[in-house]
Design a protein around this motif. Structure first.
Motif, PDB file in Angstrom:
ATOM      1  N   ALA A 130      27.319 -47.204  48.040  1.00 11.04           N
ATOM      2  CA  ALA A 130      25.978 -46.612  47.949  1.00 11.04           C
ATOM      3  C   ALA A 130      24.937 -47.719  47.951  1.00 11.04           C
ATOM      4  O   ALA A 130      25.243 -48.877  47.672  1.00 11.04           O
ATOM      5  N   ASN A 131      23.720 -47.334  48.245  1.00  9.09           N
ATOM      6  CA  ASN A 131      22.598 -48.267  48.235  1.00  9.09           C
ATOM      7  C   ASN A 131      21.893 -48.148  46.888  1.00  9.09           C
ATOM      8  O   ASN A 131      21.135 -47.214  46.651  1.00  9.09           O
ATOM      9  N   TYR A 132      22.137 -49.109  45.994  1.00  3.31           N
ATOM     10  CA  TYR A 132      21.562 -49.052  44.654  1.00  3.31           C
ATOM     11  C   TYR A 132      20.161 -49.646  44.566  1.00  3.31           C
ATOM     12  O   TYR A 132      19.577 -49.661  43.499  1.00  3.31           O
ATOM     13  N   ALA A 133      19.634 -50.111  45.690  1.00  2.05           N
ATOM     14  CA  ALA A 133      18.236 -50.544  45.711  1.00  2.05           C
ATOM     15  C   ALA A 133      17.331 -49.359  46.041  1.00  2.05           C
ATOM     16  O   ALA A 133      16.121 -49.502  46.128  1.00  2.05           O
ATOM     17  N   ASP A 134      17.921 -48.191  46.194  1.00  3.87           N
ATOM     18  CA  ASP A 134      17.206 -46.963  46.513  1.00  3.87           C
ATOM     19  C   ASP A 134      16.233 -46.621  45.375  1.00  3.87           C
ATOM     20  O   ASP A 134      16.583 -46.744  44.198  1.00  3.87           O
ATOM     21  N   GLN A 135      15.063 -46.187  45.719  1.00  5.27           N
ATOM     22  CA  GLN A 135      14.037 -45.851  44.731  1.00  5.27           C
ATOM     23  C   GLN A 135      14.509 -44.760  43.774  1.00  5.27           C
ATOM     24  O   GLN A 135      14.119 -44.740  42.603  1.00  5.27           O
ATOM     25  N   LYS A 136      15.406 -43.867  44.230  1.00 10.40           N
ATOM     26  CA  LYS A 136      15.927 -42.807  43.360  1.00 10.40           C
ATOM     27  C   LYS A 136      16.649 -43.398  42.142  1.00 10.40           C
ATOM     28  O   LYS A 136      16.507 -42.901  41.033  1.00 10.40           O
TER      29      LYS A 136
END
Length: 190
Positions: A172-178
């Motif tokens: 997953a992309n953990y730099a995602d604003q969510k």
């Protein structure tokens, strides 16, 4: 002539495919590219069964210090299980490093990056080679299956009361604003 070009083209495609399948760095690069175009989207929702006894779940850092998750009540815990040989783990590391860098000075959040192999020399080299500053730990106790069932990578987040608030198996992309918003929300709730 067309037959030869077609065979060369097919051979090149097969070689590219084999490199992606058998070379962890190449596979990680490919997966990271898919992450960046939005192929792996995170669903930030609290698991239905979110009560986990954190007391006795222990990790050891490179210096030999033990940390017990039960002692971290009042803090948000970001726990990632990974391995240096795992292409999806390698692919998500840049985004996790970005998230860690953003929150590393925040006393309300604890980050634990658990090397599934427990090989500090190998994982330390991996982090140093990529200029990641994330704290490496190894597992020092049994881990409840609700937290980690063996799939790599697995990321779990506990709220300040020690409840399981997020669990994701796979890349997953953990730099995602969510995720950033989710961590800030967990920090601010009592």
């Amino acid at each position: 002539m067309k037959f030869i070009r077609k065979n060369i083209f097919n051979a090149v495609l097969i070689i590219i495919f084999l490199v992606i399948v058998f070379v962890p760095g190449a596979k990680a690069f490919f997966i990271k590219g898919l992450m960046e175009i939005g192929f792996y989207k995170l669903n930030v929702e609290t698991p239905k069964e979110n009560v986990v006894g954190l007391n006795g779940i222990r990790f050891k850092d490179v210096k030999g210090n033990l940390i017990d998750l039960g002692d971290l009540k009042g803090k948000v815990i970001f726990l990632n299980f990974w391995a240096t040989w795992c292409p999806p783990c390698r692919a998500e590391m840049p985004s996790i490093n970005k998230l860690y860098t953003q929150f590393k000075d925040d006393k309300g959040i604890v980050f634990i990056f658990a090397d599934a192999d427990g090989d500090f020399a190998k994982s330390g080299r991996f982090m140093a080679d990529r200029k990641y500053a994330m704290p490496i730990y190894k597992v020092e106790s049994d881990i409840p299956e609700k937290v980690f069932a063996g799939a790599l990578p697995t990321t779990v987040i506990f709220d300040k009361q020690g409840r399981l608030s997020f669990k994701h198996e796979g890349v997953a992309n953990y730099a995602d604003q969510k995720i950033i918003d989710f961590l800030n929300q967990l920090k601010s709730t009592h």
